[in-house]
Design a protein around this motif. Structure first.
Motif, short mmCIF file in Angstrom:
data_model
loop_
_atom_site.label_atom_id
_atom_site.label_comp_id
_atom_site.label_asym_id
_atom_site.label_seq_id
_atom_site.Cartn_x
_atom_site.Cartn_y
_atom_site.Cartn_z
N THR A 1 -7.57 -5.37 5.11
CA THR A 1 -6.49 -4.70 4.40
C THR A 1 -7.09 -3.72 3.42
N ARG B 1 -9.89 0.21 7.48
CA ARG B 1 -8.82 -0.64 7.99
C ARG B 1 -9.06 -0.96 9.47
N ARG C 1 -6.20 8.02 1.67
CA ARG C 1 -5.84 7.54 3.00
C ARG C 1 -6.99 7.64 3.99
N GLU D 1 0.82 -1.21 0.00
CA GLU D 1 0.00 0.00 0.00
C GLU D 1 0.85 1.25 0.00
N LEU E 1 -6.55 -1.67 0.19
CA LEU E 1 -5.72 -1.50 -1.00
C LEU E 1 -6.04 -0.13 -1.59
N VAL E 2 -5.12 0.81 -1.41
CA VAL E 2 -5.37 2.20 -1.78
C VAL E 2 -5.00 2.41 -3.24
N ALA F 1 -9.03 4.66 3.60
CA ALA F 1 -8.24 3.52 4.06
C ALA F 1 -8.29 3.42 5.58
N ALA G 1 -2.15 -8.13 -2.88
CA ALA G 1 -2.82 -7.79 -1.62
C ALA G 1 -3.46 -9.03 -1.00
N GLU H 1 0.69 4.27 -2.85
CA GLU H 1 0.49 5.69 -2.61
C GLU H 1 1.62 6.52 -3.20
#
Length: 564
Positions: free
Chosen positions: A362, A357, A350, A307, A364-365, A353, A380, A311
């Motif tokens: 998990t 999260r 984010r 991740e 996945l961004v 996320a 992932a 980003e």
């Protein structure tokens, strides 16, 4: 004796380095004792230089020295294995940068000294916590000696011998530094060995010296080229001895990173250091969109490490290797699974996320300019290390991509992992599915509950029209506010607030107890004030409804609405 390190000499150096390292691979592997005994350094260095030679072998014979050095640097970076391989990849990069800077490797060795100094600088910058008594110490000694000799040779006008004298000084200093490594690291002293990576670096420099000096070396052919081979990795290739770092971390994660920038890479390096150790991040020195970095970290949360890369840019060639010591402690079967249940949720940004999260989930961004691809979803899922994995695409366009990823994961032979895609068409449906997710429930029943919760969530979205068009609600013009339900335009307005209020009222005509508001980008109208306005509107028109607002929606959607 060569006065110029031209393209032909660079090719012969690559050939000689590969042959020397392959011949001494077992010897280097046996030297590995820091920080724990392993047997990978010789193999990693040989594979790294072979990848460099592969890239060089694909260049046309007419390529110049700058092109040859650039190809060598790119190949080494792409094929770098382990800490030592990543550090050695900076040697050809330093040469490439020195040549592209316009220096001339001819009657003086200043460019060669500049190349070694740049490699030293890059290598130390790539390692989070440099340790003396390692390959870094050997490279630094070589760079310092080359710089001193270049200045001395220039003063006495050595002429044809200058290039060889500079490299000879570097090799001598590197050998001296290698001999000193046991005095710098007690682990080496107790084992009575020198540093394995440093030894490999000395061999690579000696191969170059043999090429430049014209000494007969049986491993230098001058015609050797290597062609890359592509084949799937066997299970044993994904289990490795630990080359460095703490035994606290279970996995080695490596990938190439494209589409990033130095600032984003530096932030990525800091975040990786929070996730694990043995962090090494090096680039190929290119400027612009073609730049690439090689990323290496030891960690336990594989998904988080990937991740961080997503980003920062676009990860490629993702490799996750289990450490043999962890596998031995847990047993082969337990080493594969660290949990029974996990969820992979695809999100943008984010803020979302952090929202999804939780323990066992998990996030996945997705990068800001594209959606996750099949390979990233597969990575992932693998990183979850769970027996049962549920994937929430959270976007209508990603449902099919997620299904393809699940099929590809199964095709790798991981039939003992159950992967199910719950087709969520928006992140709001994904949030509804996560709200009922219960890891203690039987896996099949849990998937059914999540799918039912997602299906029971009606979703709407506000978009801004980009051009004139004919819709089910009439003709719209650029700048109009469009309200969509299930992908169809149901209303057209000129005011964003009015359009969002009308859309939520329309969705509640068939009932509902909970309204979730996901606000998009503030510069597109998805502000906190808009969320407060909608909450106040619903308190007046539907006081029986519970309202929750979240920021962090994707670009192009000022408001998304979910009604349960």
């Amino acid at each position: 004796m060569l006065r110029v390190l031209d393209a032909a000499a660079i090719r012969r150096w690559a050939d000689a380095a590969v042959r020397v390292l392959e011949a001494r691979r077992e010897e280097l592997d046996r030297l590995n004792v820091f920080p724990v005994p392993d047997a990978d350094t010789g193999s990693n260095l040989a594979l790294t230089m072979r990848a460099a030679a592969d890239a060089l072998g694909r260049l046309p014979a007419t390529a110049g020295s700058a092109e040859a050095a650039a190809a060598l640097a790119s190949g080494a970076l792409r094929g770098a294995r382990g800490n030592s391989g990543v550090i050695v990849s900076q040697l050809p990069r330093g040469l490439s940068e020195a040549l592209h800077a316009g220096e001339y490797l001819g009657e003086h060795g200043r460019t060669l000294a500049a190349a070694l100094s740049r490699a030293d600088e890059l290598a130390r910058a790539a390692v989070s916590h440099p340790v003396e008594g390692t390959i870094l110490s050997v490279l630094s000694a070589a760079a310092r000696a080359a710089t001193r000799e270049a200045e001395t040779a220039r003063a006495r006008e050595d002429g044809p011998r200058e290039l060889v004298r500079v490299l000879d000084a570097a090799v001598t200093a590197a050998g001296t530094a290698l001999a000193e490594t046991p005095r710098q690291l007690p682990t080496l002293a107790r084992a009575g060995v020198v540093d394995a990576g440093g030894k490999g670096l000395v061999l690579i420099l000696e191969a170059l010296l043999a090429v430049l000096s014209g000494r007969p070396v049986d491993v230098v052919t001058g015609t050797g080229t290597y062609r890359p081979s592509f084949r799937s990795r066997e299970r044993d290739a994904l289990i490795a001895d630990r080359e460095s770092g703490s035994a606290e971390f279970d996995y080695e994660v490596m990938y190439l990173l494209e589409g990033s920038s130095p600032d984003r890479v530096e932030l990525m390096r800091e975040r990786l250091a929070e996730l694990g150790d043995s962090v090494v991040v090096v680039g190929d020195g290119q400027v612009g969109g073609t730049a690439m970095w090689n990323v290496h970290v030891h960690c336990t949360d594989v998904g988080a490490a990937i991740e961080v890369g997503l980003e920062a840019g676009q990860p490629r060639r993702i490799t996750v290797v289990r450490f043999a010591d962890q596998l031995a402690e847990r047993g082969a079967d337990d080493g594969r699974f660290v949990r029974d249940r996990a969820v992979v949720a695809l999100v943008t940004g984010r803020e979302l996320a952090d929202l999804v999260r939780t323990d066992g989930v998990t996030a996945l961004v997705a990068p800001p300019d594209r959606q996750p691809d099949v390979a990233e979803i597969v990575a992932a899922v693998a990183g979850c290390q769970a027996r049962h994995v549920v994937v929430l695409p959270n976007d209508m366009d990603l449902n099919q991509v997620a299904e393809e990823a699940a099929d590809q994961f199964r095709a790798t032979g991981r039939t003992d992992t159950d992967v199910v895609v719950v087709p969520t068409s928006s992140v709001l449906q994904g949030l509804a599915a996560l709200a009922v997710h219960d890891p203690e429930r039987r896996s099949g029943a849990d998937v059914v509950a999540m799918a039912e919760a997602a299906a029971a969530t009606r979703t709407g979205v506000i978009r801004i029209a980009e051009s004139e068009a004919l819709t089910w609600a009439g003709r719209c013009f650029a700048g109009d506010v469009l309200g969509l339900v299930d992908g169809e335009v149901v209303l057209i307005e000129q005011d964003l607030r009015k359009g969002a209020a009308q859309l939520v009222d329309r969705m509640l005509t068939t009932g509902g107890e909970l309204v979730t508001v996901l606000l998009g980008q503030p510069d597109e109208g998805g502000t906190a004030e808009l969320g407060e306005y909608l909450a106040g509107h619903l308190r007046q028109t539907h006081p029986e409804v519970e309202v929750t607002c979240y920021p962090g929606g994707p670009a192009g959607r000022p408001v998304q609405l979910g009604v349960e």
